[in-house]
Design an enzyme around this catalytic site. Structure first.
Site, PDB file in Angstrom:
ATOM      1  N   GLY A 117     -10.782   7.652   7.347  1.00  0.00           N
ATOM      2  CA  GLY A 117     -11.870   8.550   7.716  1.00  0.00           C
ATOM      3  C   GLY A 117     -13.169   7.899   8.137  1.00  0.00           C
ATOM      4  O   GLY A 117     -14.069   8.566   8.636  1.00  0.00           O
ATOM      5  N   LYS A 132       0.848  -1.188   0.000  1.00  0.00           N
ATOM      6  CA  LYS A 132       0.000   0.000   0.000  1.00  0.00           C
ATOM      7  C   LYS A 132       0.883   1.237   0.000  1.00  0.00           C
ATOM      8  O   LYS A 132       1.709   1.418   0.893  1.00  0.00           O
ATOM      9  CB  LYS A 132      -0.923  -0.001   1.221  1.00  0.00           C
ATOM     10  CG  LYS A 132      -1.804   1.231   1.289  1.00  0.00           C
ATOM     11  CD  LYS A 132      -2.530   1.355   2.611  1.00  0.00           C
ATOM     12  CE  LYS A 132      -2.908   2.803   2.844  1.00  0.00           C
ATOM     13  NZ  LYS A 132      -3.450   3.033   4.182  1.00  0.00           N
TER      14      LYS A 132
END
Lengths: 259, 67
Positions: free
Chosen positions: A190, A102
């Site tokens: 988030g 990632k």
């Protein structure tokens, strides 16, 4: 009832769960391992850091989460330029032979929003070096497409800033990214609570990545399980195809035979 | 004797060591670390043949929890 043949595949890797979880911010590795188990995730993100050479007895993540049983997705958290991100992922690859990584290149210390110029640059280099890159990015549809064109294996747009728990700020942009993308779209960062994950999945995301929302819950294990269900729920809801919205009411009981 | 920098700390090695010896000295698991020597990654096969020299900068990393 489970939908048939609903396969979640990232860079040739088939994952059982559409929920990917982070392993940071937990009280200890025991809690990390228990939360991962409760979440049902078969892929976890991990960070690359210096070994503490002075403390030989410090517990190791690998002793609690077996990388042979669960897929490690090394990240570049904390990297603010392409050079550092590349260095980190090359070390990660050397450590265990992981090509699936990632990428996140941050641009601002307060918001931790990604630096997309450095991110794009890094993606191209990593793809050339044979990495399979899942890329953390802004929720900009055009930039997401550029990442895909650069060879990203998955697009990971943020819902809102990392660790903010604000949920999905721009559903329209997310929807556009999903619509235009041929590679999996995984909402990263988030998400604050289970319903946020369901909404992301209902929008048509292929998966979600959660860390803080589970680790910082009062009961992380219960929240991990809640996210497991939320992601399954959202996916099934998306596949089912929701009813149309109308302005006026429509009675559920027939009028015929009314007394 | 060699003065080196290991994970950002200045360290004096009294004896001549290879990277493999260094891992043994700190009781680290070969399979769970990666090493960078003066900015270049050293593959595991070369740990035994890589001698540590004066002023070498060594980084030993591993995986920790992260999001």
């Amino acid at each position: 009832m489970k939908p048939k043949k609903d396969i979640f595949k990232v860079a040739n890797k088939i994952l059982k769960s559409r929920l990917i979880v982070g392993t940071g911010k937990y009280k200890n590795f025991k809690e990390t391992a228990a939360a991962v188990k409760a979440s049902g995730a078969d892929m976890v993100t991990v960070a690359v850091r210096r070994v503490n050479i002075l403390d030989k007895k410090k517990p190791l993540l690998m002793d609690f989460l077996n990388p042979k049983k669960i897929t490690y997705l090394p990240n570049t958290a904390g990297c603010f330029n392409s050079e550092d991100a590349l260095r980190t992922l090359r070390l990660a690859r050397e450590m265990g032979g992981w090509k699936l990584v990632k990428l996140e290149v941050l641009g601002d210390k307060k918001t931790l929003l990604p630096n997309m110029i450095e991110t794009l640059k890094s993606t191209k280099i990593l793809v050339r070096e044979g990495f399979k890159v899942l890329v953390y990015c802004t929720d900009d549809p055009l930039l997401a497409k550029k990442l895909e064109d650069s060879g990203a294996s998955a697009i990971m747009p943020l819902a809102s800033p990392i660790g903010s728990g604000l949920g999905i700020l721009n559903k329209v942009n997310l929807k556009l990214i999903i619509k235009n993308s041929k590679v999996p779209v995984i909402v990263d960062a988030g998400i604050g609570t289970a319903s946020d994950a369901t909404i992301a999945m209902e929008l048509g995301c292929d998966g979600v990545l959660i860390n803080s929302a589970i680790a910082l819950a009062k009961n992380p294990l219960l929240m991990a399980n809640s996210f497991k269900n939320a992601v399954v729920s959202g996916r099934q809801s998306f596949l089912s195809g929701r009813m149309k919205k109308t302005l006026m009411a429509s009675a559920s009981s027939p009028k015929k035979g009314l007394i | 004797m060699a003065k080196i920098q290991l994970n950002g700390k200045n360290i004096i090695l009294k004896e001549k060591l290879t990277l493999f010896d260094l891992i043994q000295k700190y009781k680290l698991n070969l399979k769970k670390v990666a090493i960078e020597l003066n900015g270049k990654i050293i593959i595991k096969k070369k740990f035994k043949s890589t001698k540590i020299k004066e002023r070498d900068k060594i980084e030993i990393v591993h995986f920790i929890g992260g999001g």
